[in-house]
Design a protein around this motif. Structure first.
Motif, PDB file in Angstrom:
ATOM      1  N   UNK A  81      82.310 109.259  61.856  1.00  0.00           N
ATOM      2  CA  UNK A  81      83.411 110.199  61.639  1.00  0.00           C
ATOM      3  C   UNK A  81      82.942 111.618  61.875  1.00  0.00           C
ATOM      4  N   UNK A  82      83.838 112.427  62.359  1.00  0.00           N
ATOM      5  CA  UNK A  82      83.499 113.838  62.428  1.00  0.00           C
ATOM      6  C   UNK A  82      84.286 114.578  63.471  1.00  0.00           C
ATOM      7  N   UNK A  83      83.961 115.824  63.585  1.00  0.00           N
ATOM      8  CA  UNK A  83      84.581 116.697  64.568  1.00  0.00           C
ATOM      9  C   UNK A  83      83.476 117.314  65.399  1.00  0.00           C
ATOM     10  N   UNK A 108      79.407 118.939  61.064  1.00  0.00           N
ATOM     11  CA  UNK A 108      80.516 118.024  60.884  1.00  0.00           C
ATOM     12  C   UNK A 108      80.490 116.916  61.936  1.00  0.00           C
ATOM     13  N   UNK A 140      88.028 110.815  64.328  1.00  0.00           N
ATOM     14  CA  UNK A 140      88.113 112.123  63.693  1.00  0.00           C
ATOM     15  C   UNK A 140      88.105 112.002  62.178  1.00  0.00           C
ATOM     16  N   UNK A 157      90.993 110.822  60.301  1.00  0.00           N
ATOM     17  CA  UNK A 157      92.271 110.823  59.597  1.00  0.00           C
ATOM     18  C   UNK A 157      92.582 109.405  59.152  1.00  0.00           C
ATOM     19  N   UNK A 179      94.378 106.508  61.313  1.00  0.00           N
ATOM     20  CA  UNK A 179      93.575 105.984  62.426  1.00  0.00           C
ATOM     21  C   UNK A 179      92.393 105.173  61.918  1.00  0.00           C
ATOM     22  N   UNK A 208      79.357 109.668  57.921  1.00  0.00           N
ATOM     23  CA  UNK A 208      80.108 110.920  57.867  1.00  0.00           C
ATOM     24  C   UNK A 208      79.205 112.025  57.326  1.00  0.00           C
ATOM     25  N   UNK A 209      79.593 113.253  57.597  1.00  0.00           N
ATOM     26  CA  UNK A 209      78.887 114.386  57.023  1.00  0.00           C
ATOM     27  C   UNK A 209      79.414 114.643  55.621  1.00  0.00           C
ATOM     28  N   UNK A 210      78.593 115.237  54.803  1.00  0.00           N
ATOM     29  CA  UNK A 210      79.023 115.601  53.451  1.00  0.00           C
ATOM     30  C   UNK A 210      78.635 117.036  53.183  1.00  0.00           C
ATOM     31  N   UNK A 242      88.521 116.672  52.022  1.00  0.00           N
ATOM     32  CA  UNK A 242      87.666 117.224  53.061  1.00  0.00           C
ATOM     33  C   UNK A 242      88.458 118.102  54.010  1.00  0.00           C
TER      34      UNK A 242
END
Lengths: 170, 453
Positions: A12-14, A20, A45, A47, A50, A65-67, A93
């Motif tokens: 996950x991330x952007x 991120x 992403x 959401x 999805x 994922x990032x935290x 988040x």
């Protein structure tokens, strides 16, 4: 369309938002590896809708994922989200979205959560637009990819469900 | 009462996703709100800077990263602005495909907002998760609608989150009809579900709140507006995008990092579903009109709470338009027009789900971007949202109307104050959610700071 009970790994991330992108980096590294047959690696992403679509009918989903929780950058944590109590860690988040915690809770409420949900988080340092991963985070992403690959190999070899006893919520 | 200044800051935890969080600072003198400053959205200044020196063909992809929820809107405004600069005009099947893509984004964005973000407020539950426990079928319908919109984006745009198929002049690849065919069934079902959504909004109770601000939206000569039209308003505005900056001024408010847009010599204005609906009611198709009646809407909408109904109506319209486009679709001869760069400035407004999105680019002769200006709908709505918040806070802090939040414990002045703070923050969040700004999660995104003197 994968068989029910298959394994999905989701990063996950952007992109372009510094650390991120940590989860995406994990996925990217896993995509380059040979993984057990039937494993799908996806980049999302994050959401909720999805995510729920991505893991639907999976028997095991592993998320990365990032935290941002005040830990040292690069710090890795592994959660067994199947046993997370409802309402835990509902920190929002995204400003305009429902994120991972909400996706898990929603899926649980709708009865569509996979039997096993493992979450790896990597503590990020810098989330500014345009930045790339900080070195500690990039190293951590590599380490998480290795751990996930090993976890998947272990599952494939034993052909049995992971006991979860090795879950390190360190 | 010469009390020392009391500040109350409610901090909210967050995980990692970076859209930022909202901050509202309210200054009270007694029970009168003397100032309300809202920081909602990080102005896309970084992206404006990033675009300078890039090629004109890169604008759609770069700007699509500004908003994770409405990348298509950014791509559309960018493409249209570049095409305006270069003197190209898209029509025929390419134009239809663009509208189809935009329909997908409207459906996905509106469905998500209605069900996951807004409906919980009306049904007295904390958030979508609580709603899912209480009424799973409702939430499932919302998710299906969202995924129907996403399916359009994935099919046409190449990749749901950042559609990559879009380019200046059209697309990199246009689908054969067989590829679009699976969307018909999904969208037919989505259209029914959208109509059900409108009926659902007609059953809700709405607080009274009437906005008297100017409403601004695109208007087209026969379509409900998405990609094209003139910018009009309830105050008599009627301009092309090229005149936007002559009529709209932005002020940057330093310590809130906010941009406040005003119509010159007039003041605050609102864009988005309410404005579109009010200015384009006569452009709605018959099914959307039916949905409007079912939602309990008249020919205009100035109650921000009722925007949930307007979004449902717009979903019906988008499903209807998408199905019409699919039925008539014939692949174009080429996936894109050739758009040759020239030294010029081009501007465009398109209607993102949240409202009018303005892009303007200045190009050098070789197509290098010399400067960029991007004004998102949320920036334009800033002042109106602040005003609604001011009214909400004022109503809440009236001493004679102060009552326990229902959950406030009996003991302790501080506990009661914290409970009142939490309730006030929640009330502010509910108002903000009506506007579906680019920072609008279901619960607890707002850091509220009260300055009392």
């Amino acid at each position: 369309m994968s068989a029910p009970g298959h394994v999905v790994v989701i990063g996950l991330g952007t992109a372009d938002r510094g650390d991120d992108g940590a989860g995406l980096e994990v996925a990217r590294r896993l995509e380059r590896r040979r993984l057990p047959a039937g494993t799908r690696v996806l980049r999302e992403r994050g959401d909720a809708a999805s995510l729920m679509d991505a893991w639907s009918a999976a028997g095991l989903v592993i998320l990365a994922d990032a935290a941002r929780s005040g830990e040292a950058p690069g710090r890795v944590r592994r959660f067994n989200a199947s046993v997370m109590p409802p309402g835990a860690s509902r920190g929002r988040a995204s400003s305009h979205d429902l994120g991972l915690a909400e996706a898990i809770a929603l899926a649980r409420a709708l009865g569509t959560l996979p039997d096993r949900v493992i979450v790896y988080t990597i503590e990020g340092a810098c989330f500014g637009p345009g930045a790339s991963l900080t070195p500690a985070v990039r190293d951590a992403a590599a380490a998480v990819a290795r751990r996930i690959a090993a976890e998947l190999r272990g599952l494939a070899v034993t052909g049995a469900r992971s006991s979860g006893a090795r879950a390190r919520c360190a | 009462m010469a009390a020392a200044e009391r500040r109350r800051t409610i901090r909210l935890d967050h995980l990692a996703r970076v859209e930022g969080h909202g901050a509202l600072t309210v200054k009270l003198r007694g029970s009168r709100v003397v100032d309300a400053q809202l920081r909602l959205f990080e102005a896309p200044r970084f992206f404006e800077g990033l675009l300078a020196g890039r090629d004109y063909t890169e604008a759609p992809d770069i700007t699509a990263r500004i908003c994770g929820i409405c990348p298509v809107a950014y791509q559309m405004s960018a493409c249209h602005a570049m095409e305006a600069a270069c003197g190209a005009e898209i029509d025929g099947p390419l134009r239809a495909l663009r509208r189809l893509l935009y329909c997908g984004e409207w459906i996905a964005s509106h469905a998500f907002h209605i069900y996951m973000l807004h409906a919980p407020d009306f049904l007295g539950v904390d958030d979508a998760i609580a709603l899912a426990r209480r009424n799973p079928d409702l939430v499932r319908r919302g998710l299906e609608l969202k995924q129907a919109g996403n399916a359009v984006l994935a099919t046409l745009g190449g990749r749901e989150i950042h559609p990559i198929n879009v380019r200046v002049g059209g697309f990199y690849r246009t689908p054969p009809p067989a590829e679009l065919a699976p969307l018909r069934d999904r969208l037919t079902r989505a259209r029914d579900q959208a109509l059900e959504t409108a009926r659902f909004t007609g059953t809700l109770d709405y607080p009274e709140l009437e906005l008297d601000c100017e409403l601004v939206a695109l208007r087209h000569d026969h379509e409900y507006p998405m990609n094209e039209g003139r910018l009009v308003s309830t105050g008599g505005l009627d301009i092309g995008a090229a005149e936007f900056e002559q009529h709209v001024e932005e002020r940057y408010v330093a310590h809130t990092n906010a941009l406040q847009a005003r119509i010159r010599d007039r003041g605050a204005y609102l864009t988005g579903p309410m404005a579109r609906y009010t200015l384009n009611h006569d452009r709605l198709g018959s099914l959307a009109l039916e949905a409007a009646v079912a939602a309990g809407l008249g020919e205009a909408c100035r109650n921000p709470y009722r925007s949930i109904g307007v979004r449902a109506v717009e979903m019906v319209q988008a499903c209807d338009d998408a199905l019409a486009i699919l039925a008539a679709y014939e692949p174009p001869a080429r996936p894109a027009l050739e758009v040759r760069p020239r030294a010029a400035t081009g501007a465009a407004c398109t209607e993102a789900p949240r409202g009018t999105l303005y892009h303007r680019y200045e190009l050098a002769a070789d197509g290098t971007i010399r400067s960029a200006r991007i004004v998102p709908p949320t920036s334009q709505n800033q002042l109106v949202i602040e005003d609604s918040l001011r009214r909400t806070v004022e109503a809440a802090v009236q001493p004679k109307r102060r009552r326990s939040a229902g959950r406030a414990p009996a003991a302790g002045a501080r506990a009661a104050r914290d409970a009142a703070s939490a309730e006030l923050t929640a009330a502010c969040e509910r108002v903000i959610r009506c506007y579906d700004p680019c920072i609008s999660c279901a619960t607890h995104f707002l850091a509220l700071e009260l300055d009392r003197t």
